[in-house]
Design an enzyme around this catalytic site. Structure first.
Site, PDB file in Angstrom:
ATOM      1  N   ARG A 213     -30.017 -24.736 -56.926  1.00  0.00           N
ATOM      2  CA  ARG A 213     -28.583 -24.526 -56.708  1.00  0.00           C
ATOM      3  C   ARG A 213     -27.925 -25.760 -56.101  1.00  0.00           C
ATOM      4  O   ARG A 213     -26.705 -25.876 -56.104  1.00  0.00           O
ATOM      5  CB  ARG A 213     -28.371 -23.329 -55.782  1.00  0.00           C
ATOM      6  CG  ARG A 213     -28.954 -22.034 -56.297  1.00  0.00           C
ATOM      7  CD  ARG A 213     -29.020 -20.986 -55.211  1.00  0.00           C
ATOM      8  NE  ARG A 213     -27.723 -20.494 -54.819  1.00  0.00           N
ATOM      9  CZ  ARG A 213     -27.502 -19.741 -53.743  1.00  0.00           C
ATOM     10  NH1 ARG A 213     -28.503 -19.439 -52.933  1.00  0.00           N
ATOM     11  NH2 ARG A 213     -26.293 -19.328 -53.467  1.00  0.00           N
ATOM     12  N   LYS A 243     -20.441 -24.184 -49.689  1.00  0.00           N
ATOM     13  CA  LYS A 243     -21.397 -23.373 -48.945  1.00  0.00           C
ATOM     14  C   LYS A 243     -22.742 -24.094 -48.901  1.00  0.00           C
ATOM     15  O   LYS A 243     -22.990 -24.992 -49.729  1.00  0.00           O
ATOM     16  CB  LYS A 243     -21.532 -21.985 -49.579  1.00  0.00           C
ATOM     17  CG  LYS A 243     -22.053 -21.970 -51.017  1.00  0.00           C
ATOM     18  CD  LYS A 243     -22.035 -20.563 -51.584  1.00  0.00           C
ATOM     19  CE  LYS A 243     -22.683 -20.531 -52.949  1.00  0.00           C
ATOM     20  NZ  LYS A 243     -22.605 -19.206 -53.578  1.00  0.00           N
ATOM     21  N   HIS A 244     -23.573 -23.806 -47.899  1.00  0.00           N
ATOM     22  CA  HIS A 244     -23.474 -22.785 -46.848  1.00  0.00           C
ATOM     23  C   HIS A 244     -23.443 -23.536 -45.521  1.00  0.00           C
ATOM     24  O   HIS A 244     -24.451 -24.109 -45.113  1.00  0.00           O
ATOM     25  CB  HIS A 244     -24.669 -21.847 -46.882  1.00  0.00           C
ATOM     26  CG  HIS A 244     -24.919 -21.223 -48.225  1.00  0.00           C
ATOM     27  ND1 HIS A 244     -25.568 -21.895 -49.252  1.00  0.00           N
ATOM     28  CD2 HIS A 244     -24.598 -19.996 -48.725  1.00  0.00           C
ATOM     29  CE1 HIS A 244     -25.645 -21.094 -50.307  1.00  0.00           C
ATOM     30  NE2 HIS A 244     -25.066 -19.928 -50.017  1.00  0.00           N
ATOM     31  N   HIS A 256     -31.287 -13.986 -47.040  1.00  0.00           N
ATOM     32  CA  HIS A 256     -31.088 -12.626 -47.526  1.00  0.00           C
ATOM     33  C   HIS A 256     -32.078 -11.658 -46.861  1.00  0.00           C
ATOM     34  O   HIS A 256     -31.814 -10.465 -46.772  1.00  0.00           O
ATOM     35  CB  HIS A 256     -31.267 -12.549 -49.042  1.00  0.00           C
ATOM     36  CG  HIS A 256     -30.197 -13.253 -49.818  1.00  0.00           C
ATOM     37  ND1 HIS A 256     -30.236 -14.602 -50.072  1.00  0.00           N
ATOM     38  CD2 HIS A 256     -29.056 -12.796 -50.384  1.00  0.00           C
ATOM     39  CE1 HIS A 256     -29.166 -14.951 -50.777  1.00  0.00           C
ATOM     40  NE2 HIS A 256     -28.441 -13.875 -50.981  1.00  0.00           N
ATOM     41  N   ASP A 329     -20.677 -15.635 -45.264  1.00  0.00           N
ATOM     42  CA  ASP A 329     -21.528 -15.171 -46.349  1.00  0.00           C
ATOM     43  C   ASP A 329     -21.586 -13.648 -46.228  1.00  0.00           C
ATOM     44  O   ASP A 329     -21.052 -13.068 -45.276  1.00  0.00           O
ATOM     45  CB  ASP A 329     -22.921 -15.793 -46.229  1.00  0.00           C
ATOM     46  CG  ASP A 329     -23.633 -15.905 -47.573  1.00  0.00           C
ATOM     47  OD1 ASP A 329     -23.258 -15.177 -48.507  1.00  0.00           O
ATOM     48  OD2 ASP A 329     -24.578 -16.706 -47.680  1.00  0.00           O
TER      49      ASP A 329
END
Length: 608
Positions: A213, A243-244, A256, A329
């Protein structure tokens, strides 16, 4: 500078990055005169027009404290079809009509269904909703769906290679073009905010959540490409989100599922992680998303950055000079969900400086908690008013003061258009990177028997079809040539692997394709150990080419491979590009945006 804030050095102005808009390929198809025109470019720095300012002032003045707080809450929704009586859909309508939330973030679904659903909730909203989505290149949040019984594609938006793949092309304008096209298609669907680009510097090969990413591991390179993406997105009429913050690249825990702790000190952050954030702020990025990571060197403890005033207010606003919208987030992620109730995390995030709470576990409770915090004096009325105003100004700049519905006929003229898909395919082809080619195995010989083994999780329903067909057709079936294709998954047994090993021993060349995505929420990305050991064992005794679809770092698990080809993602265009490279039908020009420690350094790539 706010009281009780750590002192951070202020960044000097970053060099201006020139963007030749005239040089960018033309990607906007002609629009019929009767169809709505696309939104114009957005600016986050130009003053509001008189009409926009009047709408913001009038709207804000009419809002109660509850409704001002509600503007700060963005709820999550699926873009799939649901009955109007579906309980999940009715809950969404309740948040829109009763709680009067400020926006929604949409995930998954075909473009037409997403747009239809968004139009419906926009009609239900008393103030037009700011719609956002996670449209990072290659994640395909609004990409084609699949009718699994027949693997029938249901149609979708243009899917681009990942950020790392874009960086591998070495053509900087690709980042601008992708940002622009994604914005054009996003706005056509009714989405005003893209949760991209990821500006994290991926300097940890074991990072389970950032990985491909990111644009790479070199801060200035990531900064340049991120700024170009931001400029392209604004030109296309959609707000980009960096982000982040303050940097999720040097972590080995997926936020997560847990709280990553970053041990970097302030000088390291300033010289690495924060360089891309400063560049995108200078480029006019509209929103910055905070990370659920802990930075003890700044905050003094293990509180998530999303809840830390020294990070959002002290570092982002006071030191970096960001005057836009700070968004959290997802508040449901375990990096922030553990140890805090909905009420506690909502209040702490706003006190820390967040303007928007994304995907709280219970929007109604979050709003009530913030209202109570203002009434008790824990949060000032001014803090709420400034956040609500920022939200309304975003809406006004995006034209939402004139309504929020999108044209379905215009959508069909631009989303997934041949022009856009051609740009994506070209970038995918140029992203393919050859970093090892012992015995010149690439391009593949058309003589002899080839065994093609494709490793993929069961969830990869369509992966491998294009590559397998291309290799079969490209190598032909004459003069004793044969291309045998086999698929294995994470549960491959020793019996299966032993059988494939015997086939490999009777083959002239072995091609192994690994489809290994970075899997959100699972914190894993490696090839299962028994499969990786089998790949390495085959490579030690047979001529073996490995094609890494997705995570490029997997070579650490099978270092003996003779040739190694990297695509940085999973997708049809990338399979076509890899097949063209293997068969010698196209140039190979990609270069690694990251080092593969112990094997290759950033910038490596065999040019053919």
């Amino acid at each position: 500078m706010s009281r009780n804030m750590m002192h951070f050095p202020r960044f000097a102005a970053a060099p201006i990055i020139a963007v030749c808009i005239a040089c960018a390929p033309s990607v906007s198809p002609s629009t019929p005169a009767s169809a709505p025109q696309p939104p114009g470019p957005l600016s986050t720095t130009a003053p509001l027009t008189a009409a926009q300012k009047q709408w913001v002032d009038k709207t804000l003045a009419a809002l109660s404290l509850h409704d001002r707080v509600a503007q700060m809450v963005v709820v999550w929704m699926l873009g799939d079809y649901t009955s109007s009586q579906d309980t999940v859909y009715r809950q969404l309508l309740s948040w829109v009509e009763k709680d009067k939330v400020g926006g929604a973030t949409v995930s998954l679904g075909t473009p037409m269904e997403v747009a239809t659903k968004l139009n419906e909730i926009q009609r239900r909203a008393s103030i037009p909703l700011l719609i956002s989505s996670d449209l990072e290149p290659g994640l395909g949040r609004l990409e084609t769906g699949i009718f699994t019984h027949y693997l029938l594609e249901t149609g979708g938006a243009t899917a681009f290679p990942t950020a790392m793949g874009i960086a591998a092309t070495q053509r900087d304008s690709d980042a601008y073009d992708v940002g622009r096209i994604m914005a054009i298609e996003g706005r056509a669907v009714g989405i005003h905010v893209n949760f991209a680009p990821v500006v994290d510097v991926n300097n940890n090969p074991s990072n389970p959540v950032i990985n491909v990413r990111s644009f790479g591991e070199e801060p200035n390179r990531v900064a340049k490409l991120s700024a170009l993406f931001v400029k392209g997105a604004l030109q296309g009429g959609e707000y980009p989100t960096a982000k982040h913050f303050p940097g999720h690249g040097d972590t080995d825990v997926d936020s997560h599922v847990g709280l990553p702790v970053v041990t970097a000190d302030v000088p390291h952050l300033m010289n690495v992680e924060l360089i891309p954030f400063k560049a995108v702020i200078d480029a006019g990025v509209a929103l910055v998303m905070t990370a659920h990571i802990a930075l003890p060197a700044i905050d003094g403890d293990n509180m998530p950055a999303t809840l830390a005033p020294k990070i959002i207010t002290g570092l982002l606003r006071d030191s970096l000079g960001f005057h836009g919208v700070a968004i959290t987030d997802a508040m449901t992620m375990e990096g922030i969900g553990k140890g805090y109730t909905t009420e506690q995390s909502s209040v702490l995030a706003v006190k820390a400086g967040a303007d928007i709470l994304l995907k709280t576990s219970d929007p109604t409770r979050a709003i009530s908690a913030l209202v109570a915090a203002v009434e008790s004096g824990e949060i000032s009325r001014g803090r709420i008013d400034s956040a609500a105003r920022r939200m309304l100004e975003l809406k006004a700049r995006a034209g939402l003061n004139n309504g929020g519905e999108t044209s379905l006929s215009y959508l069909r003229s631009v989303v997934g258009s041949p022009e856009h898909r051609a740009v994506a395919a070209d970038i995918a082809r140029r992203a393919v990177t050859l970093v090892r080619n012992k015995d010149q195995l690439v391009p593949l010989s058309t003589a002899g028997r080839a065994l093609v083994v494709q490793y993929m999780p069961e969830t990869e329903l369509r992966a491998g079809r294009i590559l397998a067909a291309a290799l079969r057709n490209g190598r032909g079936r004459v003069n004793g040539n044969e291309t045998v294709v086999a698929k294995i998954g994470p549960g491959a047994t020793s019996d299966i692997l032993d059988g494939l090993g015997r086939q490999a021993d009777s083959s002239d060349i072995v091609v192994i394709a690994t489809y290994v995505r970075r899997v959100e929420g699972e914190g894993r990305f490696a090839v299962p150990q028994q499969v990786a050991a089998w790949i390495d064992a085959v490579a030690r005794r047979r001529k073996t080419v490995v094609v890494a679809f997705g995570n490029p770092y997997v070579i650490r698990q099978f270092p003996s491979v003779n040739s190694y080809l990297v695509t940085y993602g999973v997708g049809d265009d990338l399979e076509r590009g890899a097949a063209g490279a293997l068969l010698g039908n196209q140039k190979i020009t990609g270069r690694l945006p990251v080092s593969l420690p112990g094997f290759f350094k950033a910038g490596d790539g065999i040019q053919r």
